[in-house]
Design a protein around this motif. Sequence first.
Motif, PDB file in Angstrom:
ATOM      1  N   SER A 106       0.826  -1.226   0.000  1.00  0.00           N
ATOM      2  CA  SER A 106       0.000   0.000   0.000  1.00  0.00           C
ATOM      3  C   SER A 106       0.851   1.263   0.000  1.00  0.00           C
ATOM      4  N   VAL A 107       1.967   1.224  -0.737  1.00  0.00           N
ATOM      5  CA  VAL A 107       2.852   2.378  -0.836  1.00  0.00           C
ATOM      6  C   VAL A 107       2.516   3.177  -2.086  1.00  0.00           C
ATOM      7  N   GLU A 108       2.906   4.443  -2.067  1.00  0.00           N
ATOM      8  CA  GLU A 108       2.754   5.286  -3.252  1.00  0.00           C
ATOM      9  C   GLU A 108       3.855   4.961  -4.244  1.00  0.00           C
ATOM     10  N   THR A 109       3.562   5.036  -5.522  1.00  0.00           N
ATOM     11  CA  THR A 109       4.573   4.783  -6.546  1.00  0.00           C
ATOM     12  C   THR A 109       4.558   5.898  -7.577  1.00  0.00           C
ATOM     13  N   THR A 110       5.652   6.001  -8.326  1.00  0.00           N
ATOM     14  CA  THR A 110       5.759   6.991  -9.385  1.00  0.00           C
ATOM     15  C   THR A 110       6.708   6.482 -10.455  1.00  0.00           C
ATOM     16  N   SER A 111       6.473   6.874 -11.674  1.00  0.00           N
ATOM     17  CA  SER A 111       7.383   6.530 -12.776  1.00  0.00           C
ATOM     18  C   SER A 111       8.399   7.636 -13.022  1.00  0.00           C
ATOM     19  N   ASP A 112       8.311   8.722 -12.252  1.00  0.00           N
ATOM     20  CA  ASP A 112       9.151   9.902 -12.452  1.00  0.00           C
ATOM     21  C   ASP A 112      10.191   9.984 -11.329  1.00  0.00           C
ATOM     22  N   SER A 113      11.438   9.645 -11.635  1.00  0.00           N
ATOM     23  CA  SER A 113      12.489   9.648 -10.619  1.00  0.00           C
ATOM     24  C   SER A 113      12.811  11.057 -10.128  1.00  0.00           C
ATOM     25  N   GLN A 114      12.705  12.055 -10.994  1.00  0.00           N
ATOM     26  CA  GLN A 114      12.964  13.429 -10.561  1.00  0.00           C
ATOM     27  C   GLN A 114      11.905  13.910  -9.573  1.00  0.00           C
ATOM     28  N   GLU A 115      10.663  13.572  -9.849  1.00  0.00           N
ATOM     29  CA  GLU A 115       9.587  13.937  -8.934  1.00  0.00           C
ATOM     30  C   GLU A 115       9.841  13.336  -7.559  1.00  0.00           C
ATOM     31  N   LEU A 116      10.267  12.073  -7.527  1.00  0.00           N
ATOM     32  CA  LEU A 116      10.566  11.407  -6.259  1.00  0.00           C
ATOM     33  C   LEU A 116      11.753  12.064  -5.563  1.00  0.00           C
ATOM     34  N   LYS A 175      12.744  15.059  -5.651  1.00  0.00           N
ATOM     35  CA  LYS A 175      12.353  16.349  -5.078  1.00  0.00           C
ATOM     36  C   LYS A 175      11.650  16.165  -3.733  1.00  0.00           C
ATOM     37  N   LYS A 176      10.868  15.103  -3.619  1.00  0.00           N
ATOM     38  CA  LYS A 176      10.034  14.902  -2.432  1.00  0.00           C
ATOM     39  C   LYS A 176      10.767  14.219  -1.275  1.00  0.00           C
ATOM     40  N   ALA A 177      11.712  13.352  -1.594  1.00  0.00           N
ATOM     41  CA  ALA A 177      12.271  12.462  -0.579  1.00  0.00           C
ATOM     42  C   ALA A 177      13.225  13.169   0.375  1.00  0.00           C
ATOM     43  N   ASP A 178      13.064  12.870   1.661  1.00  0.00           N
ATOM     44  CA  ASP A 178      14.041  13.294   2.668  1.00  0.00           C
ATOM     45  C   ASP A 178      15.198  12.297   2.728  1.00  0.00           C
ATOM     46  N   VAL A 179      14.864  11.023   2.526  1.00  0.00           N
ATOM     47  CA  VAL A 179      15.862   9.950   2.461  1.00  0.00           C
ATOM     48  C   VAL A 179      15.589   9.188   1.177  1.00  0.00           C
ATOM     49  N   LEU A 180      16.608   9.070   0.329  1.00  0.00           N
ATOM     50  CA  LEU A 180      16.428   8.464  -0.981  1.00  0.00           C
ATOM     51  C   LEU A 180      17.354   7.262  -1.141  1.00  0.00           C
ATOM     52  N   PHE A 181      16.761   6.078  -1.237  1.00  0.00           N
ATOM     53  CA  PHE A 181      17.525   4.852  -1.431  1.00  0.00           C
ATOM     54  C   PHE A 181      17.682   4.585  -2.921  1.00  0.00           C
ATOM     55  N   ILE A 189      18.705  12.608 -11.436  1.00  0.00           N
ATOM     56  CA  ILE A 189      18.196  13.228 -10.209  1.00  0.00           C
ATOM     57  C   ILE A 189      19.066  14.354  -9.691  1.00  0.00           C
ATOM     58  N   THR A 190      20.327  14.416 -10.114  1.00  0.00           N
ATOM     59  CA  THR A 190      21.252  15.428  -9.582  1.00  0.00           C
ATOM     60  C   THR A 190      20.703  16.860  -9.652  1.00  0.00           C
ATOM     61  N   PRO A 191      20.070  17.282 -10.742  1.00  0.00           N
ATOM     62  CA  PRO A 191      19.598  18.677 -10.813  1.00  0.00           C
ATOM     63  C   PRO A 191      18.548  19.032  -9.764  1.00  0.00           C
ATOM     64  N   VAL A 192      17.870  18.025  -9.196  1.00  0.00           N
ATOM     65  CA  VAL A 192      16.760  18.341  -8.293  1.00  0.00           C
ATOM     66  C   VAL A 192      16.994  17.888  -6.845  1.00  0.00           C
ATOM     67  N   VAL A 193      18.107  17.206  -6.591  1.00  0.00           N
ATOM     68  CA  VAL A 193      18.371  16.714  -5.235  1.00  0.00           C
ATOM     69  C   VAL A 193      18.809  17.864  -4.333  1.00  0.00           C
ATOM     70  N   THR A 243      32.438   8.798  -6.384  1.00  0.00           N
ATOM     71  CA  THR A 243      31.691   8.869  -7.640  1.00  0.00           C
ATOM     72  C   THR A 243      30.367   9.591  -7.431  1.00  0.00           C
ATOM     73  N   LEU A 244      29.671   9.230  -6.368  1.00  0.00           N
ATOM     74  CA  LEU A 244      28.379   9.840  -6.084  1.00  0.00           C
ATOM     75  C   LEU A 244      28.530  11.287  -5.633  1.00  0.00           C
ATOM     76  N   GLN A 245      29.535  11.552  -4.810  1.00  0.00           N
ATOM     77  CA  GLN A 245      29.681  12.901  -4.268  1.00  0.00           C
ATOM     78  C   GLN A 245      30.214  13.884  -5.305  1.00  0.00           C
ATOM     79  N   ASN A 246      30.960  13.384  -6.269  1.00  0.00           N
ATOM     80  CA  ASN A 246      31.395  14.265  -7.353  1.00  0.00           C
ATOM     81  C   ASN A 246      30.209  14.749  -8.182  1.00  0.00           C
ATOM     82  N   LYS A 247      29.193  13.889  -8.278  1.00  0.00           N
ATOM     83  CA  LYS A 247      27.997  14.260  -9.031  1.00  0.00           C
ATOM     84  C   LYS A 247      27.021  15.074  -8.193  1.00  0.00           C
ATOM     85  N   MET A 248      27.060  14.860  -6.862  1.00  0.00           N
ATOM     86  CA  MET A 248      26.131  15.550  -5.963  1.00  0.00           C
ATOM     87  C   MET A 248      26.911  16.222  -4.833  1.00  0.00           C
ATOM     88  N   PRO A 249      27.690  17.246  -5.128  1.00  0.00           N
ATOM     89  CA  PRO A 249      28.517  17.889  -4.101  1.00  0.00           C
ATOM     90  C   PRO A 249      27.681  18.474  -2.972  1.00  0.00           C
TER      91      PRO A 249
END
Length: 270
Positions: free
Chosen positions: A52-62, A64-70, A85-89, A106-112
């Motif tokens: 019973s979780v919410e789902t979305t096909s839009d990773s950018q939308e997610l 933007k909303k997430a406080d914790v993103l796995f 997702i980098t432009p919106v995180v 690798t991840l931190q270079n993309k998301m400083p």
Amino acid sequence: MLLNKTIGFIGGGAMAEALIRGILKSGMIEASQLIVNDISSERLRYLTNLFSVETTSDSQELAKKADVLFLTVKPQVMNHVVDQITPVVSKSTIIVSVAAGVTLSTLQNKMPGVPVVRVMPNTAVAVGEGMSAIALGKYATSSIGEMVSSVFASVGKVVTVGEDLMDAVTGLSGSGPGYVYVLIDALTDAGVRVGFSRQTALLLSAQTLLGAAKMVLETGEHPAKLRDMVTSPGGTSITGIHVLEQKGVRAALIDAVVAATERSKEMGRK
């Protein structure tokens, strides 16, 4: 710790399913706090029906909303996902990556400036008995580490290590279930050889390994001491152990972990 936070999963595969099941069972969050993204609409329907979780096909939308993103996707698609997702995180979003071989740098270079945590779980998280190791990125505080640990503790045991040991984690506990399945399969064949049906032999073998592992964890005793407790002078156990030592089983397991660790390093350099 996760109260009133929105928890997102990009990638709705087996790992995401296991983690969602664990954290919902633990009661640390409600299903209404969860949003899952996946490229498969069929998979999203399955997770909605199951949890019973919410789902979305839009990773950018997610993102933007997430406080914790796995980020529970395969390593080969991680760069594509992160680029999306980098432009919106936000720099307040906590990123948790479970992709093997994808480094914190690798991840931190993309998301400083974004707090990133790298996790190496194994497949036993699916039954709530996983082993996970976490490594904290430059901007991930100890409290963030505790929060991430609490999530993975809901599906097993957790240790915190330096990222330099992540390849060793992969070689030992990440690949470890594969070694254990070989042992169970071999013991089952042995049981059939001495007269049991395969079904009974499999039960005897798997439960014996489960019980022995539980003895180590719950007693805190060194496995060598527990071994000595079941090896009577001239008895059956010491006779069998003698054969294992003659055949080099101990050395083979050590070599397997070392080889898998080196392979993990090679894959990380590609």
